[in-house]
Design a protein around this motif. Structure first.
Motif, PDB file in Angstrom:
ATOM      1  N   GLN A 197       0.717  -1.199  -0.058  1.00  0.00           N
ATOM      2  CA  GLN A 197      -0.149   0.108  -0.172  1.00  0.00           C
ATOM      3  C   GLN A 197       0.734   1.398   0.072  1.00  0.00           C
ATOM      4  O   GLN A 197       0.362   2.307  -0.252  1.00  0.00           O
ATOM      5  N   ILE A 198       2.197   1.268   0.357  1.00  0.00           N
ATOM      6  CA  ILE A 198       3.036   2.403   0.264  1.00  0.00           C
ATOM      7  C   ILE A 198       4.350   2.380  -0.300  1.00  0.00           C
ATOM      8  O   ILE A 198       4.729   3.372  -0.400  1.00  0.00           O
ATOM      9  N   LEU A 199       4.647   1.075  -0.590  1.00  0.00           N
ATOM     10  CA  LEU A 199       6.266   0.769  -1.327  1.00  0.00           C
ATOM     11  C   LEU A 199       6.455   1.403  -2.505  1.00  0.00           C
ATOM     12  O   LEU A 199       7.363   2.212  -2.533  1.00  0.00           O
ATOM     13  N   ASP A 200       5.222   1.497  -3.311  1.00  0.00           N
ATOM     14  CA  ASP A 200       5.826   2.153  -4.478  1.00  0.00           C
ATOM     15  C   ASP A 200       4.199   2.649  -5.174  1.00  0.00           C
ATOM     16  O   ASP A 200       3.745   2.215  -6.095  1.00  0.00           O
ATOM     17  N   ILE A 201       3.631   3.770  -4.507  1.00  0.00           N
ATOM     18  CA  ILE A 201       2.499   4.432  -4.911  1.00  0.00           C
ATOM     19  C   ILE A 201       2.721   5.889  -5.634  1.00  0.00           C
ATOM     20  O   ILE A 201       3.581   6.410  -5.282  1.00  0.00           O
ATOM     21  N   LYS A 202       1.796   6.024  -6.523  1.00  0.00           N
ATOM     22  CA  LYS A 202       1.802   7.489  -7.162  1.00  0.00           C
ATOM     23  C   LYS A 202       1.381   8.485  -6.312  1.00  0.00           C
ATOM     24  O   LYS A 202       0.129   8.303  -5.771  1.00  0.00           O
ATOM     25  N   LEU A 203       1.908   9.378  -6.409  1.00  0.00           N
ATOM     26  CA  LEU A 203       1.728  10.770  -5.466  1.00  0.00           C
ATOM     27  C   LEU A 203       1.527  11.980  -6.527  1.00  0.00           C
ATOM     28  O   LEU A 203       2.287  12.365  -7.162  1.00  0.00           O
ATOM     29  N   GLU A 204       0.341  12.585  -6.624  1.00  0.00           N
ATOM     30  CA  GLU A 204       0.259  13.706  -7.775  1.00  0.00           C
ATOM     31  C   GLU A 204      -0.533  14.944  -6.914  1.00  0.00           C
ATOM     32  O   GLU A 204      -1.695  14.710  -6.491  1.00  0.00           O
ATOM     33  N   THR A 205      -0.123  15.833  -7.252  1.00  0.00           N
ATOM     34  CA  THR A 205      -0.937  17.349  -6.940  1.00  0.00           C
ATOM     35  C   THR A 205      -1.200  17.980  -8.198  1.00  0.00           C
ATOM     36  O   THR A 205      -0.468  18.253  -9.082  1.00  0.00           O
ATOM     37  N   ARG A 206      -2.410  18.527  -8.058  1.00  0.00           N
ATOM     38  CA  ARG A 206      -2.858  19.276  -9.360  1.00  0.00           C
ATOM     39  C   ARG A 206      -3.450  20.582  -8.998  1.00  0.00           C
ATOM     40  O   ARG A 206      -4.233  20.585  -7.752  1.00  0.00           O
ATOM     41  N   VAL A 207      -3.170  21.523  -9.469  1.00  0.00           N
ATOM     42  CA  VAL A 207      -3.910  23.041  -9.279  1.00  0.00           C
ATOM     43  C   VAL A 207      -4.710  23.473 -10.265  1.00  0.00           C
ATOM     44  O   VAL A 207      -4.044  23.447 -11.812  1.00  0.00           O
ATOM     45  N   ASN A 208      -6.211  23.547  -9.961  1.00  0.00           N
ATOM     46  CA  ASN A 208      -6.915  24.001 -11.311  1.00  0.00           C
ATOM     47  C   ASN A 208      -6.728  23.020 -12.462  1.00  0.00           C
ATOM     48  O   ASN A 208      -6.834  23.335 -13.537  1.00  0.00           O
ATOM     49  N   GLY A 209      -6.547  21.698 -12.073  1.00  0.00           N
ATOM     50  CA  GLY A 209      -6.443  20.666 -13.211  1.00  0.00           C
ATOM     51  C   GLY A 209      -5.095  20.444 -13.500  1.00  0.00           C
ATOM     52  O   GLY A 209      -4.891  19.604 -14.289  1.00  0.00           O
ATOM     53  N   GLU A 210      -4.166  21.518 -13.383  1.00  0.00           N
ATOM     54  CA  GLU A 210      -2.724  21.376 -14.123  1.00  0.00           C
ATOM     55  C   GLU A 210      -1.859  20.358 -13.032  1.00  0.00           C
ATOM     56  O   GLU A 210      -1.850  20.756 -11.724  1.00  0.00           O
ATOM     57  N   ASP A 215       5.240  11.888  -8.525  1.00  0.00           N
ATOM     58  CA  ASP A 215       6.266  11.020  -8.183  1.00  0.00           C
ATOM     59  C   ASP A 215       5.850   9.787  -7.673  1.00  0.00           C
ATOM     60  O   ASP A 215       4.618   9.758  -7.513  1.00  0.00           O
ATOM     61  N   ARG A 216       6.770   9.001  -7.076  1.00  0.00           N
ATOM     62  CA  ARG A 216       6.302   7.691  -6.392  1.00  0.00           C
ATOM     63  C   ARG A 216       7.146   7.495  -5.237  1.00  0.00           C
ATOM     64  O   ARG A 216       8.174   8.190  -5.023  1.00  0.00           O
ATOM     65  N   SER A 217       6.341   6.947  -4.200  1.00  0.00           N
ATOM     66  CA  SER A 217       6.887   6.687  -2.944  1.00  0.00           C
ATOM     67  C   SER A 217       8.148   5.694  -2.996  1.00  0.00           C
ATOM     68  O   SER A 217       9.066   6.150  -2.056  1.00  0.00           O
ATOM     69  N   SER A 218       8.269   5.100  -3.806  1.00  0.00           N
ATOM     70  CA  SER A 218       9.681   4.332  -3.762  1.00  0.00           C
ATOM     71  C   SER A 218      11.029   5.267  -4.033  1.00  0.00           C
ATOM     72  O   SER A 218      11.831   4.787  -3.811  1.00  0.00           O
ATOM     73  N   GLU A 272      -2.232   7.187  -4.998  1.00  0.00           N
ATOM     74  CA  GLU A 272      -2.858   5.843  -5.517  1.00  0.00           C
ATOM     75  C   GLU A 272      -3.031   4.975  -4.075  1.00  0.00           C
ATOM     76  O   GLU A 272      -2.540   4.579  -3.243  1.00  0.00           O
ATOM     77  N   GLY A 273      -4.375   4.382  -4.284  1.00  0.00           N
ATOM     78  CA  GLY A 273      -4.903   3.643  -3.324  1.00  0.00           C
ATOM     79  C   GLY A 273      -5.627   4.126  -2.351  1.00  0.00           C
ATOM     80  O   GLY A 273      -6.248   3.467  -1.342  1.00  0.00           O
ATOM     81  N   VAL A 274      -5.419   5.720  -2.123  1.00  0.00           N
ATOM     82  CA  VAL A 274      -6.219   6.272  -0.932  1.00  0.00           C
ATOM     83  C   VAL A 274      -7.074   7.027  -1.354  1.00  0.00           C
ATOM     84  O   VAL A 274      -8.334   6.915  -0.829  1.00  0.00           O
ATOM     85  N   GLY A 275      -7.030   7.898  -2.363  1.00  0.00           N
ATOM     86  CA  GLY A 275      -8.010   8.877  -2.750  1.00  0.00           C
ATOM     87  C   GLY A 275      -7.661  10.152  -3.210  1.00  0.00           C
ATOM     88  O   GLY A 275      -6.326  10.340  -3.517  1.00  0.00           O
ATOM     89  N   ILE A 276      -8.554  11.099  -3.243  1.00  0.00           N
ATOM     90  CA  ILE A 276      -8.183  12.573  -3.703  1.00  0.00           C
ATOM     91  C   ILE A 276      -8.620  13.567  -2.436  1.00  0.00           C
ATOM     92  O   ILE A 276      -9.792  13.581  -2.072  1.00  0.00           O
TER      93      ILE A 276
END
Length: 284
Positions: A197-210, A215-218, A272-276
């Protein structure tokens, strides 16, 4: 199952997130006033079982998300924890020997879909998307190989930062990190069952859709187990403590010229796997 803290008509509840709204469970477990006590007693599975037999009690539109753990003893943040983020500092270090840490106060965070507040004293409110680790089993001098056993759940943070106040003093960032309502945690917690659940998950931040951060937790310089082990060498971790584990490159301060948040902006942090986690921005 996902669990959240929410308020409705002046009352605070916790419960399970369901299609169409919330299933309030706090009245069923008066011995556990908040999710902090649920976690301390290892009660998330009992909440899960109870939710299976109940219908939605609070439909969408009748409640407000609060931060998931409303009264944590500690919120500890890890700074400069991705390689590209470290490179922004141009200090010649490939990677720091020890992690940078600072505290945040619960009042500095709001819940999902609650606006972030840009303070009157600054126009430099910035975003930082991060994964949140919620401690389930406390301890001191936790070994790194045992550290993941101390995690109860995961959540998401926008670790909002008032940039010019970060540099008010010579050696600390505390004041720039603790303006009331400048960051957010939520929308919920997801029970931690498996290291994947945490070893290699995607993290993404968007501002006004951009997309601004991705990056990835790994790729973290200090992984979640290392963070728990290091922090527990100087302070006793207790159930409900939250560790905010580090943000990738791409914050607004690093643009040329910088691009800070302004009223009307919408920030989304997706894990990834958690939500928005989603928040708009308003002026104080």
């Amino acid at each position: 199952m996902r669990f959240a803290t929410f308020s409705s008509e002046g009352h605070m509840f916790y419960g399970a997130v369901a299609e169409g709204g919330m299933i309030a469970l706090s009245d069923q477990f008066p011995e556990w006033p908040t999710l902090r006590e649920v976690i301390a007693e290892g009660g998330l599975d009992r909440l899960d079982a109870a939710a299976q037999t109940k219908d939605v009690t609070h439909p969408i539109g009748t409640f407000v998300y609060e931060i998931p753990i409303p009264q944590p003893e500690k919120i500890i943040c890890v700074g400069v924890n991705f390689p590209d983020r470290n490179a922004e500092y141009k200090d010649g270090q490939d990677a720091p020997k020890f992690m940078s840490l600072f505290p945040r106060f619960p009042r500095s965070f709001v819940g999902h879909d609650v606006p972030l507040t840009r303070p009157t004293v600054s126009e430099q409110l910035d975003y930082e998307g991060e994964v949140v680790v919620v401690i389930g089993k406390g301890g001191r001098h936790i070994k790194e190989e045992d550290a993941l056993d101390h995690i109860a759940a995961l959540s998401i943070c926008n670790e909002g930062t008032v940039r010019d106040w970060v540099r008010h003093a010579k050696f600390n960032v505390t004041q720039g990190k603790n303006f009331d309502g400048s960051g957010a945690i939520g929308p919920w917690i997801v029970p931690f069952k498996d290291p994947n659940q945490i070893l290699d998950i995607k993290l993404e931040t968007r501002v006004n859709g951009e997309v601004r951060q991705s990056d990835r937790s790994s790729r973290m310089i200090f992984n979640h187990a290392a963070e728990i082990a290091y922090i527990s060498t100087f302070t006793t971790l207790v159930p409900g403590d939250m560790i905010i584990t580090g943000t990738p490159t791409g914050a607004g301060a690093r643009f040329d010229p910088p691009v800070f948040l302004k009223p009307g902006d919408v920030v989304e942090v997706e894990v990834e796997g958690v939500g928005i986690l989603r928040n708009s921005v308003v002026d104080e």
